[in-house]
Write a protein that holds these residues in place. Structure first.
Motif, PDB file in Angstrom:
ATOM      1  N   THR A   1      -6.302  -3.945 -27.775  1.00  0.00           N
ATOM      2  CA  THR A   1      -6.544  -3.265 -27.284  1.00  0.00           C
ATOM      3  C   THR A   1      -7.463  -3.336 -26.008  1.00  0.00           C
ATOM      4  O   THR A   1      -6.884  -4.536 -25.293  1.00  0.00           O
ATOM      5  CB  THR A   1      -8.375  -4.251 -28.153  1.00  0.00           C
ATOM      6  N   VAL A   2      -7.719  -2.371 -25.575  1.00  0.00           N
ATOM      7  CA  VAL A   2      -7.449  -2.219 -24.020  1.00  0.00           C
ATOM      8  C   VAL A   2      -9.086  -1.266 -23.535  1.00  0.00           C
ATOM      9  O   VAL A   2      -9.451  -0.525 -23.871  1.00  0.00           O
ATOM     10  CB  VAL A   2      -6.099  -1.422 -23.141  1.00  0.00           C
ATOM     11  N   PHE A   3      -9.607  -2.208 -22.043  1.00  0.00           N
ATOM     12  CA  PHE A   3     -10.413  -1.980 -22.082  1.00  0.00           C
ATOM     13  C   PHE A   3     -10.441  -0.892 -20.127  1.00  0.00           C
ATOM     14  O   PHE A   3      -9.074  -1.693 -19.252  1.00  0.00           O
ATOM     15  CB  PHE A   3     -11.531  -2.448 -21.388  1.00  0.00           C
ATOM     16  N   ASN A   4     -10.012  -0.204 -19.480  1.00  0.00           N
ATOM     17  CA  ASN A   4      -9.604   0.299 -18.923  1.00  0.00           C
ATOM     18  C   ASN A   4     -10.559   0.499 -17.609  1.00  0.00           C
ATOM     19  O   ASN A   4     -11.644   0.707 -18.448  1.00  0.00           O
ATOM     20  CB  ASN A   4      -8.985   1.874 -18.435  1.00  0.00           C
ATOM     21  N   CYS A   5     -10.004   0.328 -16.603  1.00  0.00           N
ATOM     22  CA  CYS A   5     -11.711   0.380 -15.557  1.00  0.00           C
ATOM     23  C   CYS A   5     -11.589   0.915 -13.991  1.00  0.00           C
ATOM     24  O   CYS A   5     -10.287   0.783 -13.251  1.00  0.00           O
ATOM     25  CB  CYS A   5     -12.086  -0.772 -14.960  1.00  0.00           C
ATOM     26  N   ASN A   6     -11.419   2.435 -13.850  1.00  0.00           N
ATOM     27  CA  ASN A   6     -11.606   2.996 -12.733  1.00  0.00           C
ATOM     28  C   ASN A   6     -10.474   3.397 -12.460  1.00  0.00           C
ATOM     29  O   ASN A   6      -9.161   3.360 -13.677  1.00  0.00           O
ATOM     30  CB  ASN A   6     -11.894   2.044 -11.204  1.00  0.00           C
ATOM     31  N   THR A   7      -9.936   4.200 -11.091  1.00  0.00           N
ATOM     32  CA  THR A   7      -8.698   5.089 -11.237  1.00  0.00           C
ATOM     33  C   THR A   7      -7.373   4.557 -11.928  1.00  0.00           C
ATOM     34  O   THR A   7      -6.654   4.431 -12.298  1.00  0.00           O
ATOM     35  CB  THR A   7      -9.188   5.416  -9.615  1.00  0.00           C
ATOM     36  N   HIS A   8      -6.853   2.952 -10.507  1.00  0.00           N
ATOM     37  CA  HIS A   8      -5.888   2.345 -10.786  1.00  0.00           C
ATOM     38  C   HIS A   8      -5.991   1.278 -11.817  1.00  0.00           C
ATOM     39  O   HIS A   8      -4.899   1.577 -12.500  1.00  0.00           O
ATOM     40  CB  HIS A   8      -5.849   1.012  -9.486  1.00  0.00           C
ATOM     41  N   GLY A   9      -7.588   1.657 -12.533  1.00  0.00           N
ATOM     42  CA  GLY A   9      -7.284   1.042 -13.874  1.00  0.00           C
ATOM     43  C   GLY A   9      -7.058   1.702 -15.062  1.00  0.00           C
ATOM     44  O   GLY A   9      -6.437   1.509 -16.772  1.00  0.00           O
ATOM     45  N   GLY A  10      -6.906   3.397 -15.165  1.00  0.00           N
ATOM     46  CA  GLY A  10      -6.260   4.658 -15.824  1.00  0.00           C
ATOM     47  C   GLY A  10      -7.441   4.965 -16.679  1.00  0.00           C
ATOM     48  O   GLY A  10      -7.657   5.238 -17.305  1.00  0.00           O
ATOM     49  N   GLN A  11      -8.573   4.340 -15.891  1.00  0.00           N
ATOM     50  CA  GLN A  11     -10.387   4.879 -16.562  1.00  0.00           C
ATOM     51  C   GLN A  11      -9.695   5.979 -16.410  1.00  0.00           C
ATOM     52  O   GLN A  11      -9.822   7.039 -15.507  1.00  0.00           O
ATOM     53  CB  GLN A  11     -11.433   4.006 -16.218  1.00  0.00           C
ATOM     54  N   THR A  12     -10.442   7.412 -17.276  1.00  0.00           N
ATOM     55  CA  THR A  12     -10.288   8.999 -17.328  1.00  0.00           C
ATOM     56  C   THR A  12     -11.975   8.915 -17.515  1.00  0.00           C
ATOM     57  O   THR A  12     -12.185  10.527 -16.611  1.00  0.00           O
ATOM     58  CB  THR A  12      -9.517   9.543 -17.494  1.00  0.00           C
ATOM     59  N   VAL A  13     -12.430   8.726 -17.719  1.00  0.00           N
ATOM     60  CA  VAL A  13     -13.433   8.779 -18.528  1.00  0.00           C
ATOM     61  C   VAL A  13     -14.460   8.006 -17.912  1.00  0.00           C
ATOM     62  O   VAL A  13     -14.331   6.974 -18.467  1.00  0.00           O
ATOM     63  CB  VAL A  13     -14.194   9.113 -20.015  1.00  0.00           C
ATOM     64  N   TYR A  14     -15.428   7.919 -17.378  1.00  0.00           N
ATOM     65  CA  TYR A  14     -16.340   7.237 -16.959  1.00  0.00           C
ATOM     66  C   TYR A  14     -18.278   6.739 -17.598  1.00  0.00           C
ATOM     67  O   TYR A  14     -18.593   7.309 -17.860  1.00  0.00           O
ATOM     68  CB  TYR A  14     -17.324   7.762 -15.958  1.00  0.00           C
ATOM     69  N   HIS A  15     -17.170   6.167 -19.224  1.00  0.00           N
ATOM     70  CA  HIS A  15     -17.724   5.765 -19.931  1.00  0.00           C
ATOM     71  C   HIS A  15     -17.431   4.822 -20.308  1.00  0.00           C
ATOM     72  O   HIS A  15     -16.541   5.035 -21.273  1.00  0.00           O
ATOM     73  CB  HIS A  15     -19.047   7.000 -21.104  1.00  0.00           C
ATOM     74  N   ILE A  16     -17.562   3.411 -21.173  1.00  0.00           N
ATOM     75  CA  ILE A  16     -16.815   2.091 -21.175  1.00  0.00           C
ATOM     76  C   ILE A  16     -16.479   2.699 -22.591  1.00  0.00           C
ATOM     77  O   ILE A  16     -17.523   3.465 -23.436  1.00  0.00           O
ATOM     78  CB  ILE A  16     -17.181   0.772 -20.686  1.00  0.00           C
ATOM     79  N   HIS A  17     -14.844   2.099 -22.575  1.00  0.00           N
ATOM     80  CA  HIS A  17     -14.342   2.606 -24.109  1.00  0.00           C
ATOM     81  C   HIS A  17     -13.832   2.060 -24.512  1.00  0.00           C
ATOM     82  O   HIS A  17     -12.672   1.319 -23.644  1.00  0.00           O
ATOM     83  CB  HIS A  17     -13.925   3.960 -24.451  1.00  0.00           C
ATOM     84  N   LEU A  18     -12.755   1.247 -25.766  1.00  0.00           N
ATOM     85  CA  LEU A  18     -11.935   0.075 -25.567  1.00  0.00           C
ATOM     86  C   LEU A  18     -11.506   1.063 -26.553  1.00  0.00           C
ATOM     87  O   LEU A  18     -10.917   1.559 -27.823  1.00  0.00           O
ATOM     88  CB  LEU A  18     -12.833  -1.143 -27.087  1.00  0.00           C
ATOM     89  N   HIS A  19      -9.913   1.502 -25.926  1.00  0.00           N
ATOM     90  CA  HIS A  19      -8.938   1.886 -27.076  1.00  0.00           C
ATOM     91  C   HIS A  19      -8.387   0.590 -28.326  1.00  0.00           C
ATOM     92  O   HIS A  19      -8.290  -0.305 -27.656  1.00  0.00           O
ATOM     93  CB  HIS A  19      -7.851   2.021 -26.057  1.00  0.00           C
ATOM     94  N   LEU A  20      -7.930   1.271 -29.492  1.00  0.00           N
ATOM     95  CA  LEU A  20      -8.204   0.282 -30.341  1.00  0.00           C
ATOM     96  C   LEU A  20      -6.281   0.759 -30.983  1.00  0.00           C
ATOM     97  O   LEU A  20      -6.720   2.186 -31.103  1.00  0.00           O
ATOM     98  CB  LEU A  20      -8.623   0.117 -31.530  1.00  0.00           C
ATOM     99  N   LEU A  21      -5.551   0.244 -30.389  1.00  0.00           N
ATOM    100  CA  LEU A  21      -3.707   0.552 -30.703  1.00  0.00           C
ATOM    101  C   LEU A  21      -3.070   0.166 -32.223  1.00  0.00           C
ATOM    102  O   LEU A  21      -3.542  -0.992 -31.709  1.00  0.00           O
ATOM    103  CB  LEU A  21      -2.966   0.900 -29.461  1.00  0.00           C
ATOM    104  N   GLY A  22      -2.713   0.163 -32.760  1.00  0.00           N
ATOM    105  CA  GLY A  22      -2.069  -0.214 -33.639  1.00  0.00           C
ATOM    106  C   GLY A  22      -1.136   1.181 -35.060  1.00  0.00           C
ATOM    107  O   GLY A  22      -0.854   1.963 -34.996  1.00  0.00           O
ATOM    108  N   GLY A  23      -0.229   0.191 -35.280  1.00  0.00           N
ATOM    109  CA  GLY A  23       0.441   1.166 -37.019  1.00  0.00           C
ATOM    110  C   GLY A  23       1.978   1.031 -36.059  1.00  0.00           C
ATOM    111  O   GLY A  23       3.086   1.278 -36.619  1.00  0.00           O
ATOM    112  N   LYS A  24       2.019  -0.081 -34.551  1.00  0.00           N
ATOM    113  CA  LYS A  24       3.494  -0.784 -33.839  1.00  0.00           C
ATOM    114  C   LYS A  24       3.437  -1.876 -33.422  1.00  0.00           C
ATOM    115  O   LYS A  24       2.784  -2.056 -32.972  1.00  0.00           O
ATOM    116  CB  LYS A  24       4.024   1.298 -33.486  1.00  0.00           C
ATOM    117  N   PRO A  25       4.350  -2.148 -32.949  1.00  0.00           N
ATOM    118  CA  PRO A  25       4.813  -2.829 -31.847  1.00  0.00           C
ATOM    119  C   PRO A  25       5.076  -2.550 -30.489  1.00  0.00           C
ATOM    120  O   PRO A  25       4.948  -1.823 -30.712  1.00  0.00           O
ATOM    121  CB  PRO A  25       6.663  -2.944 -32.422  1.00  0.00           C
ATOM    122  N   MET A  26       3.594  -3.638 -30.502  1.00  0.00           N
ATOM    123  CA  MET A  26       3.818  -3.015 -29.122  1.00  0.00           C
ATOM    124  C   MET A  26       4.706  -4.231 -27.787  1.00  0.00           C
ATOM    125  O   MET A  26       4.132  -4.981 -28.215  1.00  0.00           O
ATOM    126  CB  MET A  26       2.578  -3.146 -28.301  1.00  0.00           C
TER     127      MET A  26
END
Length: 121
Positions: free
Chosen positions: A83-108
């Motif tokens: 799970t990832v929250f990105n924050c602001n430009t250096h954090g990789g945020q591109t849409v300025y509405h908080i969002h939690l990425h949920l990634l799965g299905g492979k080793p990270m």
């Protein structure tokens, strides 16, 4: 308000919605970075995690709970997920509405973005 995610919540823009209730909407990311990649967003507009107020803390915790429920439903809660929250430009945020990425299905791997280690800060 001209917010992409608010428009998804309002039904103005279509999305592959996996879950929705009175507090959050979960939909598949249009640019998946893993076999399963969804976004958990609050229905209330909060631009960045820097803008989370005391009264938003329960909502943000609920977003994490929903992410765990979706991971279990999708069958990768036991093998693991990210799970990832990105924050602001250096954090990789591109849409300025908080969002939690949920990634799965492979080793990270770690760090998640190997190429950024070569870029001076």
């Amino acid at each position: 308000m001209d917010c992409l995610f608010c428009k998804i919540v309002d039904g103005e823009i279509p999305a592959d919605i996996l879950y929705q209730d009175d507090r959050v909407t979960v939909f598949r990311d249009i640019n998946p970075q893993a076999p399963f990649h969804a976004l958990v967003i609050p229905k209330r507009h909060i631009p960045t995690i820097n803008d989370i107020a005391d009264e938003d803390c329960e909502l943000v915790g609920y977003m994490l709970k929903v992410a765990g429920d979706i991971a279990k439903e999708q069958g990768f809660s036991e093998t693991g997920y990210r799970t990832v929250f990105n924050c602001n430009t250096h954090g990789g945020q591109t849409v300025y509405h908080i969002h939690l990425h949920l990634l799965g299905g492979k080793p990270m791997g770690w760090p998640p973005y190997q190429d950024t280690l070569k870029t001076p800060v």
